[in-house]
Scaffold this motif. Structure first.
Motif, PDB file in Angstrom:
ATOM      1  N   ALA A  42       0.832  -1.062   0.006  1.00  0.00           N
ATOM      2  CA  ALA A  42      -0.015  -0.177   0.054  1.00  0.00           C
ATOM      3  C   ALA A  42       0.847   1.317   0.090  1.00  0.00           C
ATOM      4  CB  ALA A  42      -0.862   0.216   1.140  1.00  0.00           C
ATOM      5  N   ALA A  46      -0.153   3.643   4.015  1.00  0.00           N
ATOM      6  CA  ALA A  46      -0.575   2.567   4.790  1.00  0.00           C
ATOM      7  C   ALA A  46      -0.166   2.963   6.312  1.00  0.00           C
ATOM      8  CB  ALA A  46      -0.276   1.319   4.500  1.00  0.00           C
ATOM      9  N   ASP A  49      -3.006   3.697   8.503  1.00  0.00           N
ATOM     10  CA  ASP A  49      -3.990   2.782   8.774  1.00  0.00           C
ATOM     11  C   ASP A  49      -4.214   2.381   9.956  1.00  0.00           C
ATOM     12  OD1 ASP A  49      -5.949   0.786   7.840  1.00  0.00           O
ATOM     13  OD2 ASP A  49      -4.527  -0.430   6.966  1.00  0.00           O
TER      14      ASP A  49
END
Length: 185
Positions: A42, A46, A49
């Motif tokens: 990602a 990320a 996240d």
């Protein structure tokens, strides 16, 4: 009589702590690989996240935990080594005190063996078994030892040596026989 060097064996805490550190290192490797894979898929976006933040926190926490445990284990090992050195010095000093008194009292080799076993706390029956002699023989030797030492029993014999050890300098320094017990020069 010679002083035995203690055998160094790690105790259960050390083994357990080492195994825990190794297990945690394996877990950290797993988490680092997982986080690296997530970031590779990602990108650095990320990192914010909600799924990746706890993994990063857990990984960092485990790394800090490993560092703390490794430091603690090293401290335990250093302390154990220091204590073993102190025990070795004390055993050497006790051995020197015993040998000095044995020479002063002019004990025979058999009497020296029996006196050594007696000081270590073995019973008359155990000493007889070690030496392959009769209990009466050990008792006869003990009576001669007590007479030569000027004491009345096992307790006085042991306390004489321990008391002298507590007053004595480190091994290898001045004589270990107290002034009042030395022969005039």
């Amino acid at each position: 009589m010679t002083a035995k060097t203690p055998t160094v064996t790690p105790d259960r805490r050390q083994i357990g702590l080492t195994l825990m550190i190794l297990f945690q290192c394996a877990c950290v490797l797993f988490f680092v690989a997982d986080v690296a894979e997530d970031i590779a898929e990602a990108g650095w976006a990320a990192a914010t996240d909600i799924h990746l933040l706890p993994e990063l926190g857990a990984t960092l926490g485990m790394i800090l935990g490993i560092a703390f445990e490794a430091r603690y284990l090293l401290r335990i090992l250093r302390k154990q080594a220091q204590m073993e050195r102190q025990v070795s010095v004390a055993a050497g000093a006790l051995n020197e005190v015993m040998e000095g008194y044995f020479r002063e009292w002019k004990l025979t080799p058999s009497e020296q063996d029996i006196a050594g076993f007696t000081i270590k706390g073995y019973s008359i029956a155990e000493i007889a078994g070690f030496r392959g002699s009769a209990e009466a023989t050990v008792k006869t030797h003990l009576n001669a030892i007590y007479r030569k030492a000027g004491v009345t029993g096992r307790g006085q014999l042991t306390s004489l040596l321990i008391e002298d050890l507590l007053r004595a300098p480190l091994v290898g320094e001045a004589p270990l026989v107290p002034q009042d017990r030395r022969e005039p020069a």
